[in-house]
Scaffold this motif. Structure first.
Motif, PDB file in Angstrom:
ATOM      1  N   ALA A   1      66.543 -57.698  61.853  1.00  0.00           N
ATOM      2  CA  ALA A   1      66.114 -56.455  62.338  1.00  0.00           C
ATOM      3  C   ALA A   1      66.231 -55.787  60.758  1.00  0.00           C
ATOM      4  N   GLY A   2      65.402 -56.106  59.291  1.00  0.00           N
ATOM      5  CA  GLY A   2      65.763 -55.472  58.861  1.00  0.00           C
ATOM      6  C   GLY A   2      65.239 -54.516  58.796  1.00  0.00           C
ATOM      7  N   ASP A   3      65.213 -53.922  56.604  1.00  0.00           N
ATOM      8  CA  ASP A   3      63.195 -53.131  56.710  1.00  0.00           C
ATOM      9  C   ASP A   3      62.598 -53.122  56.081  1.00  0.00           C
ATOM     10  N   GLY A   4      61.946 -52.643  55.790  1.00  0.00           N
ATOM     11  CA  GLY A   4      60.324 -53.210  55.238  1.00  0.00           C
ATOM     12  C   GLY A   4      60.675 -54.175  53.715  1.00  0.00           C
ATOM     13  N   ALA A   5      61.879 -54.189  53.390  1.00  0.00           N
ATOM     14  CA  ALA A   5      61.798 -55.381  51.904  1.00  0.00           C
ATOM     15  C   ALA A   5      61.870 -56.283  52.971  1.00  0.00           C
ATOM     16  N   VAL A   6      62.404 -56.735  53.858  1.00  0.00           N
ATOM     17  CA  VAL A   6      62.348 -58.104  54.829  1.00  0.00           C
ATOM     18  C   VAL A   6      60.793 -58.112  55.607  1.00  0.00           C
ATOM     19  N   GLY A   7      60.408 -57.548  56.096  1.00  0.00           N
ATOM     20  CA  GLY A   7      58.125 -57.046  56.166  1.00  0.00           C
ATOM     21  C   GLY A   7      57.914 -57.842  55.096  1.00  0.00           C
ATOM     22  N   GLU A   8      57.914 -57.518  53.731  1.00  0.00           N
ATOM     23  CA  GLU A   8      57.400 -57.673  52.870  1.00  0.00           C
ATOM     24  C   GLU A   8      57.789 -59.035  52.379  1.00  0.00           C
ATOM     25  N   ALA A   9      59.167 -60.137  52.257  1.00  0.00           N
ATOM     26  CA  ALA A   9      59.524 -60.560  52.431  1.00  0.00           C
ATOM     27  C   ALA A   9      58.774 -62.059  52.998  1.00  0.00           C
ATOM     28  N   MET A  10      58.504 -61.677  54.538  1.00  0.00           N
ATOM     29  CA  MET A  10      57.786 -62.680  55.473  1.00  0.00           C
ATOM     30  C   MET A  10      56.301 -62.762  55.079  1.00  0.00           C
ATOM     31  N   SER A  11      55.707 -61.721  54.542  1.00  0.00           N
ATOM     32  CA  SER A  11      54.266 -61.703  54.306  1.00  0.00           C
ATOM     33  C   SER A  11      54.297 -62.586  52.655  1.00  0.00           C
ATOM     34  N   THR A  12      55.105 -63.057  51.966  1.00  0.00           N
ATOM     35  CA  THR A  12      55.590 -63.287  50.531  1.00  0.00           C
ATOM     36  C   THR A  12      55.722 -65.160  50.724  1.00  0.00           C
ATOM     37  N   HIS A  13      56.706 -65.386  52.708  1.00  0.00           N
ATOM     38  CA  HIS A  13      57.077 -66.349  52.217  1.00  0.00           C
ATOM     39  C   HIS A  13      56.488 -67.662  52.583  1.00  0.00           C
ATOM     40  N   SER A  14      56.787 -68.542  51.600  1.00  0.00           N
ATOM     41  CA  SER A  14      55.503 -69.733  51.474  1.00  0.00           C
ATOM     42  C   SER A  14      55.778 -71.238  52.868  1.00  0.00           C
ATOM     43  N   ASP A  15      57.054 -70.701  53.594  1.00  0.00           N
ATOM     44  CA  ASP A  15      57.269 -71.653  54.849  1.00  0.00           C
ATOM     45  C   ASP A  15      56.165 -70.636  56.009  1.00  0.00           C
ATOM     46  N   ILE A  16      56.439 -69.265  55.976  1.00  0.00           N
ATOM     47  CA  ILE A  16      55.913 -68.629  56.562  1.00  0.00           C
ATOM     48  C   ILE A  16      53.858 -69.012  57.172  1.00  0.00           C
ATOM     49  N   ASP A  17      53.341 -69.712  58.005  1.00  0.00           N
ATOM     50  CA  ASP A  17      52.242 -69.978  58.492  1.00  0.00           C
ATOM     51  C   ASP A  17      51.267 -68.538  58.807  1.00  0.00           C
ATOM     52  N   LYS A  18      51.688 -67.742  59.713  1.00  0.00           N
ATOM     53  CA  LYS A  18      50.925 -66.749  60.146  1.00  0.00           C
ATOM     54  C   LYS A  18      51.972 -64.855  60.037  1.00  0.00           C
ATOM     55  N   ILE A  19      50.942 -64.227  59.694  1.00  0.00           N
ATOM     56  CA  ILE A  19      51.752 -63.042  60.628  1.00  0.00           C
ATOM     57  C   ILE A  19      50.680 -62.504  61.578  1.00  0.00           C
ATOM     58  N   MET A  20      51.511 -61.548  62.202  1.00  0.00           N
ATOM     59  CA  MET A  20      50.867 -61.382  63.312  1.00  0.00           C
ATOM     60  C   MET A  20      51.335 -59.614  63.288  1.00  0.00           C
ATOM     61  N   PHE A  21      50.433 -58.452  63.085  1.00  0.00           N
ATOM     62  CA  PHE A  21      50.712 -57.454  61.934  1.00  0.00           C
ATOM     63  C   PHE A  21      50.249 -56.305  63.119  1.00  0.00           C
ATOM     64  N   THR A  22      51.393 -55.444  63.927  1.00  0.00           N
ATOM     65  CA  THR A  22      50.644 -53.966  64.374  1.00  0.00           C
ATOM     66  C   THR A  22      51.657 -53.526  63.673  1.00  0.00           C
ATOM     67  N   GLY A  23      51.070 -51.885  62.932  1.00  0.00           N
ATOM     68  CA  GLY A  23      50.612 -51.000  62.334  1.00  0.00           C
ATOM     69  C   GLY A  23      50.370 -50.555  61.397  1.00  0.00           C
ATOM     70  N   SER A  24      51.115 -49.355  60.588  1.00  0.00           N
ATOM     71  CA  SER A  24      49.741 -48.631  60.089  1.00  0.00           C
ATOM     72  C   SER A  24      49.483 -49.474  58.669  1.00  0.00           C
ATOM     73  N   ILE A  25      48.162 -48.541  58.796  1.00  0.00           N
ATOM     74  CA  ILE A  25      46.421 -49.160  57.986  1.00  0.00           C
ATOM     75  C   ILE A  25      46.903 -49.929  56.384  1.00  0.00           C
ATOM     76  N   SER A  26      48.076 -48.677  55.652  1.00  0.00           N
ATOM     77  CA  SER A  26      48.502 -48.440  53.733  1.00  0.00           C
ATOM     78  C   SER A  26      49.415 -49.796  54.337  1.00  0.00           C
ATOM     79  N   THR A  27      50.585 -50.277  55.564  1.00  0.00           N
ATOM     80  CA  THR A  27      51.155 -51.553  55.242  1.00  0.00           C
ATOM     81  C   THR A  27      50.501 -52.556  55.390  1.00  0.00           C
ATOM     82  N   GLY A  28      49.641 -52.463  56.303  1.00  0.00           N
ATOM     83  CA  GLY A  28      48.350 -53.819  56.567  1.00  0.00           C
ATOM     84  C   GLY A  28      48.061 -53.889  55.375  1.00  0.00           C
ATOM     85  N   LYS A  29      47.809 -53.234  54.279  1.00  0.00           N
ATOM     86  CA  LYS A  29      46.764 -53.706  53.348  1.00  0.00           C
ATOM     87  C   LYS A  29      48.160 -53.894  52.259  1.00  0.00           C
ATOM     88  N   ALA A  30      48.590 -54.118  52.293  1.00  0.00           N
ATOM     89  CA  ALA A  30      50.260 -54.562  51.249  1.00  0.00           C
ATOM     90  C   ALA A  30      49.736 -55.438  52.210  1.00  0.00           C
TER      91      ALA A  30
END
Ligand code: NDP
Length: 476
Positions: free
Chosen positions: A206-235
């Motif tokens: 339950a971290g902040d947006g930096a944890v979300g960003e780290a999830m999207s760059t993490h090499s051992d996470i294989d898929k992201i399911m994202f629901t949220g704003s268009i700007s965060t989705g693009k990031a």
């Protein structure tokens, strides 16, 4: 793991205690009153690495259980949600702001159980692609591995289940990253689900947006399911390229509804209202701009105002209320400024539009705005709150063009007494879903996803399961 989840009962107090740190933590305030709901431990980005290691360790055994056993456990998880429905709804109502009653907190918790049970029940077997005596080819879906699920604050429990249920059913382990506004709801949901699931297959960071960003760059996470704003989705799309991560993107919308001249204004008023104002307008696929033919424009405005004026808004623990506050100040300010821009352009406020900006809660009154220019920001931008612009049109081609003129296309609707006329208009709309004479109803068996910048990838049903698997063709 247990087979008797339904006997494990939390009270509101014990559930809140289970998800709070013993000391410290960030305060979570009730958006209806400003009172303290509880505290949340805020993990650092390094906690994500530990969670990913745990998830990787737990995943092979979970996958090894097979579809039948995973489905059995997901059905038990649905039982556990039902057994703890009231404390879950109480916490959701306090943290998110939505009332207990109406299509709100109890409804959301009920939907979590329904989605879990439905996702557990889908038939899912390898597809025979070719079998002509010479060639035999089958399509299998293998688990992906570790799935990261990043969610918003509007329907925090239900959207979490939309992400975690198909991911788990397909044999993946899951790490949830809830919105900073609603972490307790997601932690509590996971606490209940984890009375049934094997250790390590479902975790929350339950971290902040930096944890979300780290999830999207993490090499051992294989898929992201994202629901949220268009700007965060693009990031996320940009930062997930490193390991060619799979993505399902459920992003913002600005859904159009078109009322054809033959519709019955009184008959459609209730459906229009809840299509637009469910969850006090804070819904991705809510009706956010309504185009009404000039022949029945005044009647539709009157019928909608009559219905809307009778739906009570207030503190969610008062059982009479069916509309609540905006979840946070930033969202209140967005709605407020869009309505002010409509007012200053000369549009006509036919209901609401007069918030108490000094009140403790973020209540924005139910607002209907008529005679508004189609290019006004209240029409062209996503308000995500209880303020509906009603635009007059003369010709259906003009309405279709306006509906399709934005870069988003999540849902849409056509309202008419003639179904085939409505279906013809529906075929011309650029959206993931078009409803006829309703707006926003979803079903765990029916796929849901966006067109244009509202995202890509489908959720729900067998299509949704396929999005959480790695296709593997076996020939010969
Ligand atoms: P945000 O995009 O602001 O946040 C969504 C999640 O992303 C939060 O958990 C947030 O964390 C996290 N996040 C923030 N920055 C990053 C980053 N750089 N990388 C990864 N994750 C990040 O959306 P909101 O919560 O404000 O939700 C409202 C929006 O969501 C609306 O636009 C709405 O239309 C859309 N939505 C779409 C739905 C759909 O199905 N299409 C359904 C519901 C909402 P944190 O909170 O810590 O910042």
């Amino acid at each position: 793991m247990t087979d008797t989840a339904s006997t494990q009962g939390f009270t509101f107090e014990s559930l809140l205690e289970a998800v709070q740190p013993e000391t410290g933590g960030r305060e979570i305030l009730d958006p209806a009153t400003g009172e303290l709901v509880g505290r949340v431990f805020v993990p650092s980005v390094s906690a994500l690495d530990e969670a990913v290691a745990t998830a990787e360790q737990a995943q092979p055994a979970w996958a090894g259980l097979g579809h039948d056993e995973r489905s059995r456990l997901l059905a038990l998880a649905a039982d556990a949600v039902e057994a703890n429905a009231e404390p879950l709804a109480q916490l959701l109502s306090r943290e998110q702001g939505k009332p207990l009653n109406g299509p709100n907190a109890r409804f959301e918790v009920g939907a979590c159980a329904s989605w879990l049970r439905a996702t557990a029940s889908f038939e899912f077997t390898p597809e025979v692609l070719v079998d002509d005596g010479q060639t035999y080819a089958e399509l299998h879906y293998r688990p992906l591995g570790v799935v990261g699920a990043i969610g918003p604050w509007n329907w925090p429990m239900m959207i979490s289940v939309w992400q975690l249920a198909p991911a788990l059913r397909m044999g993946n382990s899951v790490i949830m990253k809830p919105s900073e506004y609603t972490p307790l709801s997601v932690l509590a949901l996971a606490e209940v689900l984890n009375t049934v699931l094997p250790e390590g297959v479902l975790q929350v960071v339950a971290g902040d947006g930096a944890v979300g960003e780290a999830m999207s760059t993490h090499s051992d996470i294989d898929k992201i399911m994202f629901t949220g704003s268009i700007s965060t989705g693009k990031a996320i799309i940009g930062s997930s390229a490193g390991n060619v991560k799979r993505l399902t993107m459920e992003l913002g919308g600005n859904d159009a509804g078109i009322v054809l001249p033959d519709a019955d204004p009184k008959a459609i008023a209730e459906g229009l209202f809840w299509g637009a104002f469910i969850n006090t307008g804070q819904t991705c696929a809510a009706l956010k701009r309504l185009y009404v033919h000039t022949d029945i424009y005044d009647e539709v405005c009157r019928a909608l105002t009559d219905f809307a004026a009778k739906v009570p808004m207030g503190n969610g623990r008062d059982e009479r209320n069916e509309l609540g506050p905006l979840q946070n100040k930033a969202q209140f300010d967005i709605v407020d400024s869009l309505v002010e821009s409509a007012k200053s352009s000369g549009a006509k406020v036919i209901l609401g539009g007069d918030p108490d900006r000094e009140a403790a809660g973020y209540f924005y009154p139910t607002t209907l705005i008529a005679d508004i220019d189609p290019q006004n920001p209240l029409v062209t931008e996503e308000q995500f709150g209880p303020a509906l612009p009603i635009i007059r049109y003369d010709d259906v081609d003009e309405a279709v063009d306006l509906a399709n003129s934005l870069e988003v296309g999540l849902g849409s609707s056509v309202w008419s007494s003639d179904r085939s006329a409505a279906v013809e208009v529906a075929a011309r709309l650029e959206a993931g879903t078009t409803w006829i004479n309703s707006h926003g109803g979803i079903d765990p068996r029916i796929p849901f996803g966006g067109a244009k910048q509202s995202g890509y990838g489908l959720e729900f049903g067998v299509h949704g399961l396929k999005g959480l698997g790695q296709p593997h063709v076996v020939v010969g």
